[in-house]
Enzyme design. Structure first.
Site, PDB file in Angstrom:
ATOM      1  N   GLN A  41       0.810  -1.262   0.043  1.00 51.50           N
ATOM      2  CA  GLN A  41       0.195   0.054  -0.174  1.00 51.50           C
ATOM      3  C   GLN A  41       0.622   1.043  -0.036  1.00 51.50           C
ATOM      4  OE1 GLN A  41      -2.840   0.431   3.110  1.00 51.50           O
ATOM      5  NE2 GLN A  41      -3.860   1.993   2.083  1.00 51.50           N
ATOM      6  N   PHE A  42       1.253   1.723  -1.073  1.00 57.67           N
ATOM      7  CA  PHE A  42       2.175   2.803  -1.294  1.00 57.67           C
ATOM      8  C   PHE A  42       1.507   4.122  -1.015  1.00 57.67           C
ATOM      9  CE2 PHE A  42      -0.266   2.998  -5.244  1.00 57.67           C
ATOM     10  CZ  PHE A  42      -0.186   4.438  -5.602  1.00 57.67           C
ATOM     11  N   THR A  43       0.260   4.093  -0.745  1.00 55.54           N
ATOM     12  CA  THR A  43      -0.515   5.310  -0.210  1.00 55.54           C
ATOM     13  C   THR A  43      -0.040   5.795   1.121  1.00 55.54           C
ATOM     14  OG1 THR A  43      -2.504   4.220   0.308  1.00 55.54           O
ATOM     15  CG2 THR A  43      -2.492   5.286  -1.835  1.00 55.54           C
TER      16      THR A  43
END
Length: 194
Positions: free
Chosen positions: A95-97
């Site tokens: 989850q790069f966010t």
């Protein structure tokens, strides 16, 4: 899964890898209504990789996931047992966010690693969790896919861990040289830029 179109950016990175751990009674990942993986009692890990992260830092974060005391013991003492201690399961989801900047209304994702570096380090993270624990108890989502993540948070308990920021060990570098060294090539899926 989308993501063939990318836009490239240059930026100066100061972010570090981060993981959000949720103590769960159950969790699962589906893609296009198809179940990809699921766990019972254990920990759901949302993990993001930063541009300056190294394999050493990623492996350190994997160890922290397994050692973090998130459950009470049999005597009722709080924060006494890890996921390994309870023989629970682990579900890892990229989850790069997590590394987004939200200074403006539109999130900026330049603080997250992109492209093959992100994939390689995330895969190394999952592999290290499996190596340090029991392989069959560690499940995974699908890197860069649009996933539906379902969970039943137990508590609720949600904790964040981070790697230590990479430090410049070289002496005598001017400010511009350090900035140039820390600049990274970054790729974002085009649909996230619209």
């Amino acid at each position: 899964m989308k993501g063939k179109a990318y836009a490239s950016y240059r930026f100066h990175s100061s972010d570090v890898a981060s993981a959000v751990l949720q103590r769960v009674a159950s969790a699962s990942v589906t893609i296009d209504a198809q179940l990809v993986s699921s766990i019972g009692k254990g920990v759901l890990v949302f993990a993001a990789v930063a541009p300056d992260d190294t394999p050493k830092e990623i492996e350190s974060m994997a160890a922290k996931v397994l050692k973090l005391k998130m459950w009470p013991d049999e005597a009722g003492g709080t924060w006494k047992r890890s996921v390994q201690d309870i023989k629970g399961e682990v579900l890892c989801v990229s989850q790069f966010t997590l590394l987004a900047s939200t200074k403006k209304a539109k999130p900026d994702f330049h603080g997250a690693a992109g492209g093959e570096k992100a994939r390689d380090l995330y895969d190394r993270f999952v592999a290290k969790v499996q190596e340090l624990y029991e392989h069959e108890k560690v499940k995974n989502g699908v890197f860069a896919a649009m996933m539906q993540v379902n969970l039943q948070n137990d508590g609720p308990v949600t904790l964040e861990i981070q790697t230590n920021p990479a430090k410049d060990q070289e002496k005598g570098n001017g400010e511009e040289e350090v900035k140039a060294k820390n600049k990274s090539e970054y790729e974002l899926p085009q649909e996230l830029l619209d």
